[in-house]
Design a protein around this motif. Sequence first.
Motif, mmCIF file in Angstrom:
data_model
loop_
_atom_site.group_PDB
_atom_site.id
_atom_site.type_symbol
_atom_site.label_atom_id
_atom_site.label_comp_id
_atom_site.label_asym_id
_atom_site.label_seq_id
_atom_site.Cartn_x
_atom_site.Cartn_y
_atom_site.Cartn_z
ATOM 1 N N GLU A 67 -35.374 -20.784 8.348
ATOM 2 C CA GLU A 67 -35.284 -19.960 7.141
ATOM 3 C C GLU A 67 -34.640 -18.608 7.453
ATOM 4 O OE1 GLU A 67 -35.829 -20.899 4.012
ATOM 5 O OE2 GLU A 67 -36.166 -22.870 4.910
ATOM 6 N N LYS A 68 -34.964 -18.034 8.601
ATOM 7 C CA LYS A 68 -34.330 -16.776 9.004
ATOM 8 C C LYS A 68 -32.848 -16.990 9.290
ATOM 9 C CE LYS A 68 -38.356 -14.424 10.795
ATOM 10 N NZ LYS A 68 -39.005 -13.824 11.965
ATOM 11 N N LEU A 69 -32.514 -18.137 9.880
ATOM 12 C CA LEU A 69 -31.113 -18.456 10.133
ATOM 13 C C LEU A 69 -30.356 -18.586 8.818
ATOM 14 C CD1 LEU A 69 -28.799 -19.238 12.035
ATOM 15 C CD2 LEU A 69 -29.614 -21.589 11.890
ATOM 16 N N ARG A 70 -30.953 -19.250 7.840
ATOM 17 C CA ARG A 70 -30.334 -19.400 6.521
ATOM 18 C C ARG A 70 -30.083 -18.033 5.888
ATOM 19 N NH1 ARG A 70 -31.359 -23.712 2.847
ATOM 20 N NH2 ARG A 70 -33.030 -24.287 4.259
ATOM 21 N N ASP A 71 -31.088 -17.154 5.961
ATOM 22 C CA ASP A 71 -30.942 -15.805 5.406
ATOM 23 C C ASP A 71 -29.853 -15.016 6.131
ATOM 24 O OD1 ASP A 71 -32.967 -16.395 3.634
ATOM 25 O OD2 ASP A 71 -34.528 -15.390 4.821
ATOM 26 N N LYS A 72 -29.785 -15.158 7.449
ATOM 27 C CA LYS A 72 -28.767 -14.456 8.245
ATOM 28 C C LYS A 72 -27.367 -14.943 7.880
ATOM 29 C CE LYS A 72 -27.408 -11.956 11.813
ATOM 30 N NZ LYS A 72 -27.448 -10.525 11.833
ATOM 31 N N ILE A 73 -27.215 -16.246 7.656
ATOM 32 C CA ILE A 73 -25.908 -16.798 7.277
ATOM 33 C C ILE A 73 -25.477 -16.229 5.934
ATOM 34 C CG2 ILE A 73 -24.701 -18.907 6.572
ATOM 35 C CD1 ILE A 73 -26.326 -20.371 8.739
ATOM 36 N N TYR A 74 -26.383 -16.231 4.951
ATOM 37 C CA TYR A 74 -26.048 -15.678 3.636
ATOM 38 C C TYR A 74 -25.749 -14.181 3.723
ATOM 39 C CZ TYR A 74 -27.247 -19.908 1.028
ATOM 40 O OH TYR A 74 -27.265 -21.179 0.515
ATOM 41 N N LEU A 75 -26.495 -13.451 4.547
ATOM 42 C CA LEU A 75 -26.269 -12.022 4.706
ATOM 43 C C LEU A 75 -24.884 -11.744 5.297
ATOM 44 C CD1 LEU A 75 -27.560 -9.114 4.672
ATOM 45 C CD2 LEU A 75 -28.108 -9.555 7.068
ATOM 46 N N GLU A 76 -24.521 -12.478 6.331
ATOM 47 C CA GLU A 76 -23.214 -12.275 6.965
ATOM 48 C C GLU A 76 -22.073 -12.716 6.050
ATOM 49 O OE1 GLU A 76 -22.466 -10.662 9.710
ATOM 50 O OE2 GLU A 76 -24.563 -10.282 10.154
ATOM 51 N N LEU A 77 -22.287 -13.776 5.262
ATOM 52 C CA LEU A 77 -21.239 -14.213 4.335
ATOM 53 C C LEU A 77 -21.047 -13.227 3.191
ATOM 54 C CD1 LEU A 77 -21.800 -18.060 4.144
ATOM 55 C CD2 LEU A 77 -19.894 -16.845 5.188
ATOM 56 N N GLY A 78 -22.043 -12.395 2.936
ATOM 57 C CA GLY A 78 -21.878 -11.323 1.962
ATOM 58 C C GLY A 78 -20.948 -10.229 2.462
ATOM 59 N N LYS A 79 -20.828 -10.112 3.785
ATOM 60 C CA LYS A 79 -20.005 -9.070 4.393
ATOM 61 C C LYS A 79 -18.586 -9.550 4.681
ATOM 62 C CE LYS A 79 -23.961 -7.120 6.844
ATOM 63 N NZ LYS A 79 -24.507 -6.909 8.185
ATOM 64 N N ARG A 80 -18.418 -10.810 5.040
ATOM 65 C CA ARG A 80 -17.104 -11.323 5.436
ATOM 66 C C ARG A 80 -16.940 -12.747 4.929
ATOM 67 N NH1 ARG A 80 -19.983 -9.763 9.538
ATOM 68 N NH2 ARG A 80 -18.532 -8.155 10.146
ATOM 69 N N PRO A 81 -15.715 -13.212 4.790
ATOM 70 C CA PRO A 81 -15.474 -14.527 4.156
ATOM 71 C C PRO A 81 -15.851 -15.740 5.005
ATOM 72 C CG PRO A 81 -13.390 -13.499 4.730
ATOM 73 C CD PRO A 81 -14.465 -12.490 5.004
ATOM 74 N N THR A 82 -15.762 -15.638 6.324
ATOM 75 C CA THR A 82 -16.122 -16.774 7.188
ATOM 76 C C THR A 82 -16.931 -16.284 8.383
ATOM 77 O OG1 THR A 82 -14.116 -16.595 8.514
ATOM 78 C CG2 THR A 82 -14.045 -18.084 6.640
ATOM 79 N N ILE A 83 -17.820 -17.146 8.847
ATOM 80 C CA ILE A 83 -18.550 -16.905 10.079
ATOM 81 C C ILE A 83 -18.543 -18.197 10.883
ATOM 82 C CG2 ILE A 83 -20.028 -15.138 9.067
ATOM 83 C CD1 ILE A 83 -22.304 -17.242 9.227
ATOM 84 N N GLY A 84 -18.896 -18.087 12.124
ATOM 85 C CA GLY A 84 -18.958 -19.249 12.987
ATOM 86 C C GLY A 84 -20.306 -19.358 13.653
ATOM 87 N N LEU A 85 -20.707 -20.585 13.946
ATOM 88 C CA LEU A 85 -21.909 -20.866 14.722
ATOM 89 C C LEU A 85 -21.453 -21.692 15.919
ATOM 90 C CD1 LEU A 85 -24.299 -21.972 11.837
ATOM 91 C CD2 LEU A 85 -24.236 -19.763 12.956
ATOM 92 N N LEU A 86 -21.933 -21.362 17.085
ATOM 93 C CA LEU A 86 -21.539 -22.072 18.287
ATOM 94 C C LEU A 86 -22.769 -22.543 18.998
ATOM 95 C CD1 LEU A 86 -19.141 -22.743 20.213
ATOM 96 C CD2 LEU A 86 -19.639 -20.593 21.348
#
Length: 86
Positions: A67-86
């Motif tokens: 759930e924290k990971l989901r929130d972090k993904i949404y938070l980062e996508l609010g700042k920039r158009p794409t993110i990556g997970l490795l």
Amino acid sequence: MNRSAHVAYRRRGHAIEITVRRGITDGEMETLIGKLSAHRMSTSKTDLYIITSSRKKFGALSRIDMEKLRDKIYLELGKRPTIGLL
């Protein structure tokens, strides 16, 4: 490996690279979290990195709250158009 409208999964060497784009639907997010949870069950030593402007270690996949990971993904996508997970 796999692709949806806003999520792309790739294998590079021994790592799985996931690209998430802004506009991800709830179904796509559920699939992403489900795949990460299944991978967490099958392996014991997997580190998760979030790639935004730099690569940051999020922690061991076995110890991450999804759930924290989901929130972090949404938070980062609010700042920039794409993110990556490795």
